[in-house]
Every structure is written in C-alpha cells, then in structure tokens.
Design an enzyme around this catalytic site. Structure first.
Site, short mmCIF file in Angstrom:
data_model
loop_
_atom_site.label_atom_id
_atom_site.label_comp_id
_atom_site.label_asym_id
_atom_site.label_seq_id
_atom_site.Cartn_x
_atom_site.Cartn_y
_atom_site.Cartn_z
N ALA A 122 0.87 -1.17 0.00
CA ALA A 122 0.00 0.00 0.00
C ALA A 122 0.91 1.22 0.00
O ALA A 122 2.08 1.15 0.41
CB ALA A 122 -0.89 -0.01 1.23
N GLY B 50 0.52 -4.90 1.12
CA GLY B 50 -0.71 -4.95 0.34
C GLY B 50 -0.54 -5.67 -0.99
O GLY B 50 -1.52 -6.17 -1.56
N GLU C 40 -0.90 -9.26 -0.18
CA GLU C 40 -2.33 -9.45 0.15
C GLU C 40 -3.19 -9.47 -1.11
O GLU C 40 -4.13 -10.25 -1.22
CB GLU C 40 -2.78 -8.35 1.12
N GLU D 49 4.64 -4.94 7.27
CA GLU D 49 3.92 -3.83 7.92
C GLU D 49 4.42 -3.49 9.31
O GLU D 49 4.46 -2.32 9.69
CB GLU D 49 2.42 -4.15 7.99
C1 HXC Z 1 4.91 4.27 -1.69
C2 HXC Z 1 6.79 3.27 -2.55
C3 HXC Z 1 6.46 2.04 -1.94
C4 HXC Z 1 5.26 2.00 -1.16
C5 HXC Z 1 8.30 1.79 -3.01
N1 HXC Z 1 7.94 3.06 -3.21
N2 HXC Z 1 7.42 1.15 -2.24
N3 HXC Z 1 6.04 4.36 -2.44
N4 HXC Z 1 4.54 3.14 -1.07
N5 HXC Z 1 4.84 0.88 -0.57
C6 HXC Z 1 8.62 4.09 -4.00
C7 HXC Z 1 9.87 4.60 -3.26
O1 HXC Z 1 9.54 5.58 -2.32
C8 HXC Z 1 10.67 5.16 -4.43
O2 HXC Z 1 10.14 6.40 -4.78
C9 HXC Z 1 10.34 4.18 -5.56
O3 HXC Z 1 9.13 3.54 -5.20
C10 HXC Z 1 11.41 3.12 -5.74
O4 HXC Z 1 11.64 2.50 -4.49
P1 HXC Z 1 13.08 2.40 -3.81
O5 HXC Z 1 12.88 2.22 -2.36
O6 HXC Z 1 13.96 3.51 -4.24
O7 HXC Z 1 13.61 1.05 -4.48
P2 HXC Z 1 14.59 -0.02 -3.87
O8 HXC Z 1 15.75 0.64 -3.17
O9 HXC Z 1 14.89 -0.98 -4.99
O10 HXC Z 1 13.76 -0.78 -2.74
C11 HXC Z 1 12.61 -1.54 -3.09
C12 HXC Z 1 11.81 -1.92 -1.82
C13 HXC Z 1 11.50 -0.62 -1.03
C14 HXC Z 1 12.61 -2.87 -0.96
C15 HXC Z 1 10.52 -2.60 -2.30
O11 HXC Z 1 10.94 0.36 -1.94
C16 HXC Z 1 10.52 -0.84 0.09
O12 HXC Z 1 10.89 -1.35 1.14
N6 HXC Z 1 9.28 -0.41 -0.12
C17 HXC Z 1 8.25 -0.49 0.90
C18 HXC Z 1 7.77 -1.90 1.06
C19 HXC Z 1 6.73 -2.02 2.15
O13 HXC Z 1 7.04 -1.75 3.33
N7 HXC Z 1 5.51 -2.40 1.79
C20 HXC Z 1 4.42 -2.52 2.73
C21 HXC Z 1 3.69 -1.20 2.85
S1 HXC Z 1 2.47 -1.26 4.14
P3 HXC Z 1 11.10 7.68 -5.08
O14 HXC Z 1 10.13 8.78 -5.36
O15 HXC Z 1 11.95 7.85 -3.87
O16 HXC Z 1 11.88 7.24 -6.29
C22 HXC Z 1 1.19 -2.04 3.44
C23 HXC Z 1 -0.07 -2.08 4.31
C24 HXC Z 1 -1.21 -2.81 3.65
O17 HXC Z 1 1.21 -2.53 2.36
C25 HXC Z 1 -2.50 -2.62 4.43
C26 HXC Z 1 -3.01 -1.23 4.45
C27 HXC Z 1 -4.36 -1.08 5.09
#
Ligand code: HXC
Length: 263
Positions: free
Chosen positions: A68, A113, A116, A136
């Site tokens: 998400a 997400g 999921e 998360e």
């Molecule tokens: C918003 C995101 C994102 C996310 C990546 N990006 N994941 N933006 N939400 N979930 C964006 C980054 O900010 C970045 O933007 C661009 O995508 C590329 O990501 P990088 O981090 O630069 O890439 P990399 O170094 O290769 O790392 C990849 C990654 C990392 C390991 C996947 O991006 C990461 O850890 N992302 C978050 C993963 C996560 O925690 N997901 C769960 C979210 S909570 P810019 O603009 O800087 O280039 C969730 C809750 C669900 O899902 C339920 C809700 C009710």
C-alpha cells in the site's frame, strides 16, 4: 485523478489486469484501489467473447506491487486509515467473488498490500525474482488488506505468524516451499504464457462447475468441516440443474468431447 493506473488487455477470453505505477513500484494508492474496485464491480470488459479467466500482474520486472502507498498512509487519521483498509479489503473480496479463476503473476516485490492482493487470487505464479513479505510491523502497521485473515490459510498459522511478526522477506523458492506460490518460472514471459495456458485449460471445463467449485472452496475456508460439507452439498446439488452437467455426462457416455452451454 491523473492518468489511469490500470492497464487492461484481453486475449482469447483472458483479461490481463496490470497495476501500472512503476515510479512507485506499483504501490496501491487510493486511485489504484478505486480503479480496481470499479473494474471488479462491473462486468469484466472484453473486446471479444466472455472473459473466462483473469491474470493480475504488475508493470515491469521490479515489482508486482510493493505494498500500500506508504506516503498516503503516513498522514491518514484513524478514520481515513480504516476507510483505506476497507477499500483494499473490498477489492480483495471482489477478486475472490469473481465467478472466473484469477491467477496472480508476480515478478519482483509483492510486499504488504501487494502480497495481500496476490493472495486474493485463486493461486499465484512467480518468477525467480519474486520477493514476498508482510513488512507492515516495520512501519508500525499491520497487514490490513486481508493478510492476517488469509496468509494462514495459504501457509498455515506458524509460517503466517513468523512472516507477519518478523516482517521478513522470502524469495520465490521459499514461497513455493511453504505453499504460497504454485509455480516458479525463469522469465516473466514464460510465467504469463503458462498462466494463460492454465486459464485456457480451465476454459475447456464447465464454466458453471468451475464457478460453483470456486465459491464452494471460498465459502469453506476457515469453516468447520461439517459446515464446509453443507456448502459443498448445496453446490453439488445445483450442478444437477445445469445444462453443463447434462452435456458433460452425456458427452462422456457418447465418448465425445463436451460442448458446454455454460448454464
Ligand atoms: C509508496 C513506494 C512504496 C510504497 C516503493 N515506493 N514502495 N512508495 N509506497 N509501498 C517508492 C519509493 O519511495 C521510491 O520512490 C520508488 O518507489 C522506488 O523504491 P526504492 O525504495 O527507491 O527502491 P529499492 O531501493 O529498490 O527498494 C525496493 C523496496 C523498497 C525494498 C521494495 O521500496 C521498500 O521497502 N518499499 C516499501 C515496502 C513495504 O514496506 N511495503 C508494505 C507497505 S504497508 P522515489 O520517489 O523515492 O523514487 C502495506 C499495508 C497494507 O502494504 C495494508 C493497508 C491497510
């Protein structure tokens, strides 16, 4: 709203839905979720005949869906967070309730997400590059689009707890070992071709029977076996009122391939 975040294409009865926000690794923001909800609430769009199966994937090789949208969530109030969670849950439920099979095709990250969303498909294919996880708790969140509700049905409560409490990421091979993924492919093209072939194979079967078995399985998950058997019995009974059942059994007895009417 800015440009659409879903790419849709259909070929031979298979609708491919591609989440397309590559600059954010296809993260699910409110716009993507709203577009998915609108798509899944209506009749599935088709340029030809009826849609008999869906492939759900993410644009590019780097991510299926990296979760998400963290930026959007970071400033949400509890009410907004709840509404956002409810929107994601609605989308996943709509996928489960589709009368046709859905295969999630995962290359790269399927986190939070994203994992999921994939779990709301009937089953998951992946490339060797796939990475799954529910990270998360590293953000002070919990899985909110059905991860707490569904992951344990896929992999058992032990693995679900370990993955959710640690937030650890696992590769495609491990995801396959624990039953989260059905098949792993070398390339994205092979994965998509194989998913289309599986859906084409299913499309040769009775569409009514496939839909009834999908809803019987969905309705049984998490229920005591006696309740699940009652659901199965009711669905089994319904097959006897279908043209598909008459045609399928008649074709077998006449030693010819069936031609299912689809009702
Ligand atoms: C918003 C995101 C994102 C996310 C990546 N990006 N994941 N933006 N939400 N979930 C964006 C980054 O900010 C970045 O933007 C661009 O995508 C590329 O990501 P990088 O981090 O630069 O890439 P990399 O170094 O290769 O790392 C990849 C990654 C990392 C390991 C996947 O991006 C990461 O850890 N992302 C978050 C993963 C996560 O925690 N997901 C769960 C979210 S909570 P810019 O603009 O800087 O280039 C969730 C809750 C669900 O899902 C339920 C809700 C009710």
């Amino acid at each position: 709203m800015s440009d659409k975040t879903l790419l849709l294409s259909d070929d031979d009865g298979v609708l491919t839905v591609t989440v397309n926000r590559p600059n954010a690794l296809n993260a699910l923001n409110e716009q993507v979720l709203t577009e998915l909800r609108t798509l899944l609430e209506g009749p599935l769009p088709s340029t030809g005949g009826a849609i008999r199966g869906v492939i759900l994937t993410g644009a590019g090789e780097r991510a299926f869906v990296a979760g998400a949208d963290i930026k959007e969530m970071s400033v949400m109030t509890p009410d907004e967070g709840e509404a956002f969670g409810a929107l994601g849950q609605r989308v996943t439920r709509l996928l489960e309730e589709l009368p046709v099979p859905v295969i999630a095709c995962v290359s790269g990250y399927a986190l939070g997400g994203g994992c999921e969303l994939a779990m709301a498909a009937d089953f998951i294919y992946a490339t060797g590059s796939a990475v799954f996880g529910q990270p998360e708790v590293s953000l002070g969140l919990i899985p909110g689009f059905g991860g707490c509700a569904r992951l344990h049905h896929r992999v058992g409560p032990g693995w679900a707890r370990e993955l959710i409490y640690t937030g650890r990421k696992i590769d495609a091979a491990e995801a396959r070992r624990i039953g989260l993924v059905n098949r792993v492919f070398d390339t994205r093209e092979e994965m998509l071709d194989s998913a289309a072939a599986t859906l084409a194979e299913i499309a040769t079967r009775s569409p009514v029977a496939v839909a009834l078995s999908k809803s019987a399985i969905d309705g049984s998950i998490g229920r005591p076996v006696t309740d699940a058997l009652a659901i199965e019995k009711a669905a089994f009974r319904r097959t006897f009122a279908t043209g598909d059942m008459r045609e399928g059994t008649a074709a077998f007895l006449a030693k010819r391939p069936p031609s299912f009417p689809g009702h």
